[in-house]
Design a protein around this motif. Structure first.
Motif, PDB file in Angstrom:
ATOM      1  N   GLN A   1       0.829  -1.193   0.000  1.00 24.48           N
ATOM      2  CA  GLN A   1       0.000   0.000   0.000  1.00 24.48           C
ATOM      3  C   GLN A   1       0.872   1.255   0.000  1.00 24.48           C
ATOM      4  N   LEU A   2       1.948   1.242   0.776  1.00 25.07           N
ATOM      5  CA  LEU A   2       2.876   2.372   0.759  1.00 25.07           C
ATOM      6  C   LEU A   2       3.530   2.520  -0.611  1.00 25.07           C
ATOM      7  N   ALA A   3       3.907   1.396  -1.219  1.00 24.53           N
ATOM      8  CA  ALA A   3       4.514   1.448  -2.556  1.00 24.53           C
ATOM      9  C   ALA A   3       3.525   2.011  -3.578  1.00 24.53           C
TER      10      ALA A   3
ATOM     11  N   SER B   1       4.002   5.356  -5.684  1.00 25.81           N
ATOM     12  CA  SER B   1       3.880   5.292  -7.153  1.00 25.81           C
ATOM     13  C   SER B   1       2.926   6.368  -7.659  1.00 25.81           C
ATOM     14  N   GLU B   2       1.864   6.626  -6.903  1.00 26.52           N
ATOM     15  CA  GLU B   2       0.952   7.718  -7.278  1.00 26.52           C
ATOM     16  C   GLU B   2       1.671   9.065  -7.173  1.00 26.52           C
TER      17      GLU B   2
ATOM     18  N   ILE C   1       0.741   5.864 -11.323  1.00 25.26           N
ATOM     19  CA  ILE C   1      -0.606   5.277 -11.232  1.00 25.26           C
ATOM     20  C   ILE C   1      -1.538   6.329 -10.650  1.00 25.26           C
ATOM     21  N   SER C   2      -2.823   6.069 -10.751  1.00 24.24           N
ATOM     22  CA  SER C   2      -3.821   7.057 -10.344  1.00 24.24           C
ATOM     23  C   SER C   2      -4.283   6.836  -8.906  1.00 24.24           C
ATOM     24  N   ALA C   3      -4.984   7.825  -8.377  1.00 26.64           N
ATOM     25  CA  ALA C   3      -5.586   7.681  -7.050  1.00 26.64           C
ATOM     26  C   ALA C   3      -6.592   6.541  -7.036  1.00 26.64           C
ATOM     27  N   ASP C   4      -7.298   6.350  -8.146  1.00 26.91           N
ATOM     28  CA  ASP C   4      -8.238   5.222  -8.234  1.00 26.91           C
ATOM     29  C   ASP C   4      -7.501   3.888  -8.148  1.00 26.91           C
ATOM     30  N   ASP C   5      -6.311   3.807  -8.749  1.00 24.95           N
ATOM     31  CA  ASP C   5      -5.505   2.580  -8.659  1.00 24.95           C
ATOM     32  C   ASP C   5      -5.114   2.305  -7.208  1.00 24.95           C
ATOM     33  N   VAL C   6      -4.693   3.345  -6.500  1.00 22.25           N
ATOM     34  CA  VAL C   6      -4.309   3.197  -5.091  1.00 22.25           C
ATOM     35  C   VAL C   6      -5.499   2.719  -4.273  1.00 22.25           C
TER      36      VAL C   6
ATOM     37  N   LEU D   1       5.168   0.760  -8.829  1.00 20.75           N
ATOM     38  CA  LEU D   1       4.277   0.381  -9.919  1.00 20.75           C
ATOM     39  C   LEU D   1       4.306   1.445 -11.007  1.00 20.75           C
ATOM     40  N   LYS D   2       4.802   1.056 -12.191  1.00 15.24           N
ATOM     41  CA  LYS D   2       4.759   1.961 -13.337  1.00 15.24           C
ATOM     42  C   LYS D   2       3.330   2.079 -13.836  1.00 15.24           C
TER      43      LYS D   2
END
Length: 360
Positions: A271-273, A277-278, A283-288, A332-333
């Protein structure tokens, strides 16, 4: 039964996945070359499964060692019990060690096999989900040190891995969830389709559905086998398998080994990674939010324990992924694609930690 291969030339080996495999002694016997065998288990697993393995190995020069259970016992002192038994029973270089248990048993047995008489064969029989999808595959072995997790070890590939999904029916819920963390990792780092499958089936995994478990184990092992085959000793791409682990190992070391299960620490680390990454705008906030939601559905922690940023950074600096004094992070790219980078500013790491509730 499903079978896949870890392709490493003359060190290649099969992974057997299915229900009831412990009742098929030929799977084990086919990979024992000599007449001597030492089975290593722990005090939790041995009362349930050791008799079956002992019966399968009847007729061989048989020895066994029962270790205390728990990550806090993954030490050089406890490891000596394996060497003691090997020497007391006069095991030679043709012996085979068999690891019957979870990741701690597998790592310690593998390291004993790597170092006894400069290397003997061993077999992995993992009995937890985490060990079936991760630690039993790939040849990483070792023990912990008070200053760092898995800092003492060796690469030593097994002769085979026998993953009996029936053994997972005796796992406590917390241990099952810890294994699911490593399963989710594979979807995040290299298999977006698998991640989507997990979003549909995570409750079935929690319910120990045998069909869902077999699918998740196969796809996890298949992903790991491909990565290991391309980079056996983690010179490059294999490091993507450590998503969440640099943060997670810091949590485990700070909290005391065993207080947070490895998979729990990795979940909070992933989750921290994802949040970092955001911050890098990969990656997006939705991805997180998607990662957070899936981890919560799997009954895993998504926030770190009470630690300070300085504690985190100090412990992360002892991590094996530090190279020439620079911390390498797996991020995460995009969803389903990981990146290994040494170009993250310390302040961005600190900001991510404080955003997650870690005290400055």
């Amino acid at each position: 039964m499903q079978t896949l291969s870890v392709d490493l030339g003359d060190r290649s080996y099969p992974i057997y996945i299915g229900e009831g495999l412990l009742n098929q002694p030929e799977l084990l016997l086919n990979h024992i070359q000599g007449r001597q065998v030492l089975v290593v288990s722990n005090e939790t697993v041995a009362p349930i499964y050791l008799a079956t393995i002992r019966q399968a190995l009847s007729g061989l020069h048989y020895s066994e060692v029962i270790l205390p259970d728990g990550e806090q016992h993954k030490t050089l002192d406890v490891l000596s019990a394996i060497y003691d038994k090997l020497l007391e029973d006069k095991h030679n270089r043709t012996t085979t060690l068999v690891a019957l248990g979870g990741g701690v048993v597998g790592d310690m047995t593998g390291y004993a096999a790597a170092s006894y008489q400069r290397g003997v064969n061993f077999i992995q029989i993992p009995t937890t989900l985490l060990s079936q999808v991760d630690s039993s595959v790939g040849g990483k072995t070792g023990v912990n040190h008070p200053l760092g997790k898995n800092m003492i070890g060796a690469f030593h590939q097994p002769q085979c891995v026998i993953a009996d999904t029936h053994t997972l029916t005796t796992l406590p819920q917390r241990e099952l969830s810890a294994g699911i963390a490593e399963v989710i990792k594979y979807g995040l780092i290299c298999d977006a389709d698998f991640y989507a499958w997990l979003e549909q089936h995570v409750e079935e995994l929690l319910a120990c559905d045998q069909t869902a478990l077999a699918e998740a184990i196969y796809r996890s092992c298949d992903n790991k086998a491909k990565v290991v085959a391309s980079d056996e000793r983690e010179a490059g791409i294999r490091a993507i398998l450590n998503l969440g682990h640099t943060f997670g190992h810091a949590i485990e070391t700070a909290q005391g080994y065993g207080n947070w299960l490895h998979g729990e620490a990795v979940a909070a680390g992933m989750q921290l990674a994802a949040q970092l990454s955001e911050k890098m705008q990969w990656i997006s906030a939705d991805d997180v939010d998607s990662v957070r939601h899936l981890l919560l559905r799997a009954k895993l922690p998504v926030t770190p324990p009470a630690m300070t940023c300085d504690q985190f950074l100090s412990l992360m600096a002892v991590d094996k992924k530090v190279l020439d004094g620079r911390l390498r992070l797996v991020l995460l790219k995009k969803m389903g694609e990981a990146i290994i980078t040494s170009d993250i500013a310390e302040q961005d790491v600190r900001d991510t930690l404080t955003d997650a509730g870690v005290s400055a």
